[in-house]
Design a protein around this motif. Structure first.
Motif, mmCIF file in Angstrom:
data_model
loop_
_atom_site.group_PDB
_atom_site.id
_atom_site.type_symbol
_atom_site.label_atom_id
_atom_site.label_comp_id
_atom_site.label_asym_id
_atom_site.label_seq_id
_atom_site.Cartn_x
_atom_site.Cartn_y
_atom_site.Cartn_z
ATOM 1 N N ARG A 113 -32.673 5.940 63.185
ATOM 2 C CA ARG A 113 -33.921 6.638 63.451
ATOM 3 C C ARG A 113 -35.051 5.631 63.548
ATOM 4 O O ARG A 113 -35.067 4.630 62.844
ATOM 5 N N ILE A 114 -35.997 5.924 64.417
ATOM 6 C CA ILE A 114 -37.227 5.141 64.534
ATOM 7 C C ILE A 114 -38.378 6.129 64.431
ATOM 8 O O ILE A 114 -38.357 7.167 65.089
ATOM 9 N N TRP A 115 -39.364 5.822 63.614
ATOM 10 C CA TRP A 115 -40.516 6.694 63.510
ATOM 11 C C TRP A 115 -41.767 5.875 63.280
ATOM 12 O O TRP A 115 -41.701 4.745 62.834
ATOM 13 N N SER A 116 -42.881 6.475 63.603
ATOM 14 C CA SER A 116 -44.165 5.798 63.494
ATOM 15 C C SER A 116 -44.976 6.412 62.374
ATOM 16 O O SER A 116 -45.071 7.626 62.245
ATOM 17 N N SER A 117 -45.536 5.558 61.566
ATOM 18 C CA SER A 117 -46.522 5.971 60.571
ATOM 19 C C SER A 117 -47.698 5.017 60.760
ATOM 20 O O SER A 117 -47.811 4.017 60.088
ATOM 21 N N SER A 118 -48.506 5.356 61.732
ATOM 22 C CA SER A 118 -49.575 4.480 62.231
ATOM 23 C C SER A 118 -50.199 3.678 61.108
ATOM 24 O O SER A 118 -50.440 4.209 60.041
ATOM 25 N N PRO A 119 -50.470 2.431 61.321
ATOM 26 C CA PRO A 119 -50.313 1.672 62.552
ATOM 27 C C PRO A 119 -48.964 0.955 62.659
ATOM 28 O O PRO A 119 -48.812 0.048 63.459
ATOM 29 N N THR A 120 -48.007 1.337 61.864
ATOM 30 C CA THR A 120 -46.713 0.640 61.890
ATOM 31 C C THR A 120 -45.616 1.560 62.394
ATOM 32 O O THR A 120 -45.763 2.774 62.417
ATOM 33 N N VAL A 121 -44.525 0.954 62.767
ATOM 34 C CA VAL A 121 -43.322 1.681 63.146
ATOM 35 C C VAL A 121 -42.231 1.299 62.160
ATOM 36 O O VAL A 121 -42.086 0.133 61.811
#
Length: 128
Positions: A113-121
């Motif tokens: 899985r890849i997900w974003s939790s701004s400002p990082t991924v």
């Protein structure tokens, strides 16, 4: 997401998914810019998809156009390189990146899985 937090890659400036020709080439050019990526590869070797190609396959591009950056394909392989020779070349190239340029390749690391939790991924991976 539940699981062992060691399976979450963190604080990596660049993570490349796949140790195929594109991922290896990208790693080479990033390293030239003083960026040290980590490559995650689900298989146990670089360029593994080449081993699943037709046994009689030859590249339909000239050897000079098919080489990876920084390492020409040897002339002895002919103008249009055979699948098995190209696979060995890709494996040697990956080893060259690791040994000469210090690039980390993690084999057996399937990305889940890849997900974003701004400002990082963040990347969830089954890392051995």
């Amino acid at each position: 997401m539940q699981g062992n937090q060691s399976n979450v890659l963190s604080r990596q400036q660049v993570t490349i998914i796949g140790a195929g020709t594109s991922g290896l080439s990208l790693a080479y050019f990033l390293k030239r810019r003083n960026i040290s990526p980590v490559i995650l590869e689900a298989a146990d070797t670089a360029g593994s998809s080449w081993s699943r190609r037709h046994k009689q396959l030859r590249l339909n591009t000239h050897r000079r156009r098919s080489a990876l950056p920084g390492q020409p394909l040897p002339r002895r392989l002919g103008t249009f390189v055979h699948r098995d020779d190209y696979l060995e070349y890709v494996k040697r190239y990956a080893n060259w990146l690791v040994n000469r340029h210090g690039i980390e390749i993690r084999y057996g690391a399937a990305v889940r899985r890849i997900w974003s939790s701004s400002p990082t991924v963040q990347i969830w991976s089954a890392i051995p």
